[in-house]
Write a protein that holds these residues in place. Sequence first.
Motif, short mmCIF file in Angstrom:
data_model
loop_
_atom_site.label_atom_id
_atom_site.label_comp_id
_atom_site.label_asym_id
_atom_site.label_seq_id
_atom_site.Cartn_x
_atom_site.Cartn_y
_atom_site.Cartn_z
N ILE A 12 14.19 14.10 -19.79
CA ILE A 12 15.59 14.11 -19.37
C ILE A 12 16.03 12.70 -18.98
O ILE A 12 15.21 11.80 -18.82
N ALA A 13 17.33 12.55 -18.84
CA ALA A 13 17.91 11.38 -18.19
C ALA A 13 18.70 11.91 -17.01
O ALA A 13 19.24 13.03 -17.05
N HIS A 14 18.75 11.15 -15.93
CA HIS A 14 19.55 11.53 -14.78
C HIS A 14 19.62 10.35 -13.81
O HIS A 14 18.93 9.36 -13.97
N SER A 15 20.48 10.50 -12.83
CA SER A 15 20.54 9.53 -11.74
C SER A 15 20.50 10.31 -10.44
O SER A 15 20.81 11.51 -10.40
N LEU A 16 20.09 9.65 -9.41
CA LEU A 16 20.01 10.26 -8.07
C LEU A 16 20.84 9.37 -7.14
O LEU A 16 20.30 8.50 -6.46
N PRO A 17 22.16 9.59 -7.13
CA PRO A 17 23.08 8.65 -6.49
C PRO A 17 23.14 8.75 -4.96
O PRO A 17 24.18 9.04 -4.38
N ARG A 18 22.03 8.51 -4.34
CA ARG A 18 21.96 8.43 -2.88
C ARG A 18 21.05 7.27 -2.52
O ARG A 18 20.05 7.01 -3.20
N GLY A 64 14.39 24.05 -23.35
CA GLY A 64 15.23 23.62 -24.47
C GLY A 64 16.65 23.27 -24.02
O GLY A 64 17.29 22.39 -24.62
N GLY A 65 17.12 23.91 -22.99
CA GLY A 65 18.45 23.61 -22.47
C GLY A 65 18.51 22.33 -21.64
O GLY A 65 19.59 21.86 -21.28
N LEU A 66 17.33 21.78 -21.33
CA LEU A 66 17.24 20.56 -20.53
C LEU A 66 16.74 19.36 -21.33
O LEU A 66 17.08 18.22 -21.04
N ASN A 67 15.90 19.62 -22.32
CA ASN A 67 15.19 18.57 -23.04
C ASN A 67 16.16 17.60 -23.73
O ASN A 67 17.11 18.03 -24.40
N ASP A 72 23.11 14.48 -15.55
CA ASP A 72 24.35 14.12 -14.87
C ASP A 72 25.56 14.74 -15.57
O ASP A 72 26.61 14.91 -14.96
N GLU A 73 25.40 15.11 -16.83
CA GLU A 73 26.48 15.70 -17.62
C GLU A 73 26.25 17.19 -17.90
O GLU A 73 27.05 17.82 -18.59
N HIS A 74 25.17 17.76 -17.38
CA HIS A 74 24.83 19.17 -17.63
C HIS A 74 25.65 20.05 -16.68
O HIS A 74 25.64 19.83 -15.47
N PRO A 75 26.37 21.04 -17.22
CA PRO A 75 27.24 21.85 -16.36
C PRO A 75 26.52 22.59 -15.23
O PRO A 75 27.11 22.83 -14.17
N ASP A 76 25.26 22.94 -15.42
CA ASP A 76 24.53 23.67 -14.37
C ASP A 76 24.23 22.80 -13.16
O ASP A 76 23.87 23.33 -12.10
N PHE A 77 24.35 21.49 -13.30
CA PHE A 77 23.99 20.59 -12.20
C PHE A 77 25.19 19.82 -11.65
O PHE A 77 25.01 18.87 -10.90
N GLU A 78 26.38 20.25 -12.00
CA GLU A 78 27.57 19.56 -11.52
C GLU A 78 27.59 19.55 -9.99
O GLU A 78 27.48 20.61 -9.34
N GLY A 79 27.67 18.36 -9.43
CA GLY A 79 27.72 18.22 -7.97
C GLY A 79 26.38 18.41 -7.28
O GLY A 79 26.34 18.51 -6.05
N ILE A 91 14.19 25.87 -12.88
CA ILE A 91 13.36 26.41 -13.96
C ILE A 91 12.77 27.75 -13.56
O ILE A 91 12.76 28.70 -14.36
N ALA A 92 12.28 27.89 -12.34
CA ALA A 92 11.71 29.17 -11.89
C ALA A 92 12.76 30.28 -11.97
O ALA A 92 12.47 31.38 -12.47
N GLN A 93 13.95 30.00 -11.50
CA GLN A 93 15.02 31.01 -11.54
C GLN A 93 15.40 31.35 -12.98
O GLN A 93 15.61 32.53 -13.31
N ALA A 94 15.47 30.35 -13.84
CA ALA A 94 15.84 30.58 -15.24
C ALA A 94 14.76 31.39 -15.97
O ALA A 94 15.07 32.28 -16.77
N VAL A 95 13.50 31.07 -15.71
CA VAL A 95 12.40 31.84 -16.31
C VAL A 95 12.47 33.29 -15.85
O VAL A 95 12.35 34.22 -16.64
N PHE A 96 12.68 33.48 -14.56
CA PHE A 96 12.77 34.84 -14.03
C PHE A 96 13.92 35.61 -14.69
O PHE A 96 13.76 36.78 -15.05
N GLU A 97 15.05 34.98 -14.87
CA GLU A 97 16.19 35.65 -15.50
C GLU A 97 15.85 36.13 -16.90
O GLU A 97 16.32 37.18 -17.32
N LYS A 98 15.02 35.38 -17.61
CA LYS A 98 14.65 35.76 -18.98
C LYS A 98 13.63 36.89 -19.04
O LYS A 98 13.54 37.58 -20.04
N ILE A 99 12.86 37.07 -17.97
CA ILE A 99 11.76 38.04 -18.02
C ILE A 99 11.97 39.25 -17.11
O ILE A 99 11.30 40.26 -17.25
#
Length: 131
Positions: A12-18, A64-67, A72-79, A91-99
């Motif tokens: 991934i790419a991201h920033s941690l603006p703090r 696959g939705g993260l790779n 910083d531009e991914h809608p699930d992480f806005e703010g 990831i844990a929550q997303a895996v659980f939702e699928k299974i």
Amino acid sequence: MFSLTVRRHFMIAHSLPREAFGPAQALHGATFVTEVTFRRRALNADAIVLDIGAAGTIIEDVLGGLNYRNLDEHPDFEGKLTTTEALAEYIAQAVFEKIKDSDDGRELTGIDVTLRENPDAWATYVLDLSA
């Protein structure tokens, strides 16, 4: 208690603006080794926790939705900060939702996600499903 762990990786790419994150405030890349552990009290009728291939497919679908994405531009992480810990929880929550609606998913007592940034640093989120 039984467990099955399956490992995959994603980039991934991201920033941690703090200020607390020093140079990681700027946009940077990260490669995570992802270990997902599925836990259950008893084995299923096939004497397994979960089919390894099925577990791998679920994890690959989530990652696959993260790779190769800029989080910083991914809608699930806005703010939200995309720290290693926060990504492990996501990831844990997303895996659980699928299974969760499958026969094996209903029998799980937990899903643990460990994200390894390098051999010397990692974070884990434990999703307790036993309650």
